[in-house]
Each structure stands twice: as C-alpha cells, then as structure tokens.
Design a protein around this motif. Structure first.
Motif, PDB file in Angstrom:
ATOM      1  N   ASP A   1       0.885  -1.162   0.000  1.00 36.18           N
ATOM      2  CA  ASP A   1       0.000   0.000   0.000  1.00 36.18           C
ATOM      3  C   ASP A   1       0.922   1.211   0.000  1.00 36.18           C
ATOM      4  O   ASP A   1       1.385   1.658   1.055  1.00 36.18           O
ATOM      5  N   GLU A   2       1.224   1.675  -1.200  1.00 34.22           N
ATOM      6  CA  GLU A   2       2.218   2.741  -1.348  1.00 34.22           C
ATOM      7  C   GLU A   2       1.842   4.000  -0.584  1.00 34.22           C
ATOM      8  O   GLU A   2       2.705   4.647   0.011  1.00 34.22           O
ATOM      9  N   ALA A   3       0.553   4.337  -0.578  1.00 35.30           N
ATOM     10  CA  ALA A   3       0.128   5.548   0.128  1.00 35.30           C
ATOM     11  C   ALA A   3       0.326   5.403   1.634  1.00 35.30           C
ATOM     12  O   ALA A   3       0.763   6.350   2.304  1.00 35.30           O
ATOM     13  N   LEU A   4       0.012   4.246   2.168  1.00 32.25           N
ATOM     14  CA  LEU A   4       0.232   4.026   3.604  1.00 32.25           C
ATOM     15  C   LEU A   4       1.716   4.104   3.928  1.00 32.25           C
ATOM     16  O   LEU A   4       2.116   4.772   4.892  1.00 32.25           O
TER      17      LEU A   4
ATOM     18  N   TRP B   1      13.927  -2.648   6.530  1.00 26.94           N
ATOM     19  CA  TRP B   1      13.601  -3.939   5.910  1.00 26.94           C
ATOM     20  C   TRP B   1      12.244  -3.872   5.220  1.00 26.94           C
ATOM     21  O   TRP B   1      12.089  -4.373   4.097  1.00 26.94           O
ATOM     22  N   ALA B   2      11.263  -3.264   5.872  1.00 31.32           N
ATOM     23  CA  ALA B   2       9.911  -3.205   5.312  1.00 31.32           C
ATOM     24  C   ALA B   2       9.898  -2.475   3.972  1.00 31.32           C
ATOM     25  O   ALA B   2       9.313  -2.963   2.991  1.00 31.32           O
ATOM     26  N   PHE B   3      10.544  -1.329   3.914  1.00 28.34           N
ATOM     27  CA  PHE B   3      10.554  -0.569   2.658  1.00 28.34           C
ATOM     28  C   PHE B   3      11.336  -1.318   1.581  1.00 28.34           C
ATOM     29  O   PHE B   3      10.932  -1.336   0.422  1.00 28.34           O
ATOM     30  N   ALA B   4      12.432  -1.940   1.965  1.00 28.62           N
ATOM     31  CA  ALA B   4      13.220  -2.712   0.998  1.00 28.62           C
ATOM     32  C   ALA B   4      12.438  -3.928   0.513  1.00 28.62           C
ATOM     33  O   ALA B   4      12.414  -4.223  -0.690  1.00 28.62           O
ATOM     34  N   LYS B   5      11.800  -4.641   1.427  1.00 25.11           N
ATOM     35  CA  LYS B   5      11.027  -5.837   1.073  1.00 25.11           C
ATOM     36  C   LYS B   5       9.914  -5.505   0.090  1.00 25.11           C
ATOM     37  O   LYS B   5       9.649  -6.257  -0.847  1.00 25.11           O
ATOM     38  N   LEU B   6       9.266  -4.360   0.298  1.00 27.76           N
ATOM     39  CA  LEU B   6       8.173  -3.945  -0.588  1.00 27.76           C
ATOM     40  C   LEU B   6       8.674  -3.200  -1.820  1.00 27.76           C
ATOM     41  O   LEU B   6       7.889  -2.791  -2.663  1.00 27.76           O
ATOM     42  N   ARG B   7      10.004  -3.033  -1.892  1.00 27.60           N
ATOM     43  CA  ARG B   7      10.635  -2.331  -3.012  1.00 27.60           C
ATOM     44  C   ARG B   7      10.072  -0.912  -3.201  1.00 27.60           C
ATOM     45  O   ARG B   7       9.785  -0.475  -4.308  1.00 27.60           O
ATOM     46  N   LEU B   8       9.936  -0.241  -2.072  1.00 27.87           N
ATOM     47  CA  LEU B   8       9.439   1.133  -2.080  1.00 27.87           C
ATOM     48  C   LEU B   8      10.589   2.063  -1.745  1.00 27.87           C
ATOM     49  O   LEU B   8      11.115   2.038  -0.628  1.00 27.87           O
ATOM     50  N   LEU B   9      10.980   2.849  -2.705  1.00 31.12           N
ATOM     51  CA  LEU B   9      12.107   3.751  -2.523  1.00 31.12           C
ATOM     52  C   LEU B   9      11.617   5.063  -1.924  1.00 31.12           C
ATOM     53  O   LEU B   9      10.774   5.746  -2.501  1.00 31.12           O
ATOM     54  N   GLU B  10      12.110   5.359  -0.761  1.00 31.12           N
ATOM     55  CA  GLU B  10      11.850   6.628  -0.071  1.00 31.12           C
ATOM     56  C   GLU B  10      13.222   7.227   0.235  1.00 31.12           C
ATOM     57  O   GLU B  10      13.763   7.033   1.328  1.00 31.12           O
ATOM     58  N   PRO B  11      13.816   7.936  -0.751  1.00 28.42           N
ATOM     59  CA  PRO B  11      15.197   8.420  -0.591  1.00 28.42           C
ATOM     60  C   PRO B  11      15.449   9.199   0.696  1.00 28.42           C
ATOM     61  O   PRO B  11      16.453   8.964   1.373  1.00 28.42           O
ATOM     62  N   ASN B  12      14.564  10.115   1.053  1.00 30.75           N
ATOM     63  CA  ASN B  12      14.781  10.908   2.271  1.00 30.75           C
ATOM     64  C   ASN B  12      14.778  10.022   3.510  1.00 30.75           C
ATOM     65  O   ASN B  12      15.555  10.248   4.440  1.00 30.75           O
TER      66      ASN B  12
END
Length: 173
Positions: free
Chosen positions: A108-111, A138-149
C-alpha cells in the motif's frame, strides 16, 4: 463456534489486540480465531476506536502468525491514512505496522509513504531503537518502495557514534 463468535462480538479494540498479540507471541496460529478477530476488528464501529498501539499490535500479530487478512489490512490502511491516527504513532507503532505490511506482502504505497512521512517528521526517527530502524528499513526494501529521504535519515541515524553497536547481527543482515 457460534458461542465463540458471540463472545468475540463483545470484544473492544484492546481485547482484540491483546488476544491477537498473546496468541502470536505464544506462536499459536489458530487460523479460525485470527479470522474471527480480524472480522471483529474490521467492524466500522470498532475500528475507529483502536489506539495506535492496538492497531500496531493487531497487524503485528497477524503478520507474526502469517495470517493473510487482506480486508483487515486494507481497512486499517484506509483508517490510518484518512484519520489523524498516524500523528499519534510512536516509533514502535510505525515499525510494527511497516514490518507487518511487508511481512504479509501487502503493498500500500500511500500508507507506506504516510509512515515514511511520520518517521521523518518531528525527529521520530531519533527515538527509534536499533530493531525499529532495522524493521523500518527492511519493510521498505522488502516492498521495493524507494523513499530516498527516509533512507538518508536512516543512514544518518545508524552512523551516530555507538548506535550501530546496539544492533543485533540479525538486524544488520
């Protein structure tokens, strides 16, 4: 079965969260019980009464036992995104929710963007311990969601003298 459902219908948010947490902590993956707890938690009149810790503990429990409850996860994500609940999340709540969604493979990218925003605002990341930092990364990496900041701030947090030494080997792997 009917008696159990009748009993669960009396559960408030704390009872749902505590029961789910207890069974997950004891590694008792009672799929029927967890499905019934998820159904009770999804009740519109009940979901809006969940405090951040109760939300976090409930999704953590579902993920810990591997209970796939897509309707519950969607309802919780929508509730957190649409209400001011996220403002009250502490580091542990954020870490548990991010970890649970990733563990269950719920993208859920928005969440997750909202969770990243919460982590970055007001120095919340500074209050995270090693396990929370590791679980969030780990959570962001596992979901492959890049949040650079977010990752820049995680790297800075990790580089604070002495902080890296508080990580367990599993949290660094």
């Amino acid at each position: 079965r009917t008696l159990a459902r009748d009993f669960l219908s009396t559960f408030n948010a704390q009872a749902v969260a505590n029961t789910a947490w207890a069974f997950a902590s004891l590694q008792v993956p009672d799929t029927v019980l967890f499905a019934d707890l998820a159904a009770r938690a999804r009740a519109r009149d009940l979901l809006v009464t969940f405090k951040p810790q109760e939300l976090a503990n409930t999704v953590w429990a579902m993920a810990t036992v591997g209970q796939q409850e897509p309707e519950l996860m969607a309802a919780i994500a929508e509730y957190v995104k649409q209400h001011r609940v996220l403002e009250a999340f502490n580091p542990k709540d954020v870490a548990h929710v991010a970890w649970a969604f990733a563990r269950l493979g719920v993208v859920d990218e928005a969440l997750m963007a909202a969770l990243a925003g919460r982590i970055l605002q007001g120095g919340l990341l500074d209050g995270c311990n090693a396990q929370e930092v590791a679980n969030i990364a780990w959570a962001f990496a596992k979901l492959r969601l890049l949040e650079p900041n977010l990752f820049v701030q995680i790297a800075r947090r990790t580089c604070i003298p002495g902080f890296l030494a508080t990580f367990k080997p599993q949290e660094v792997a």
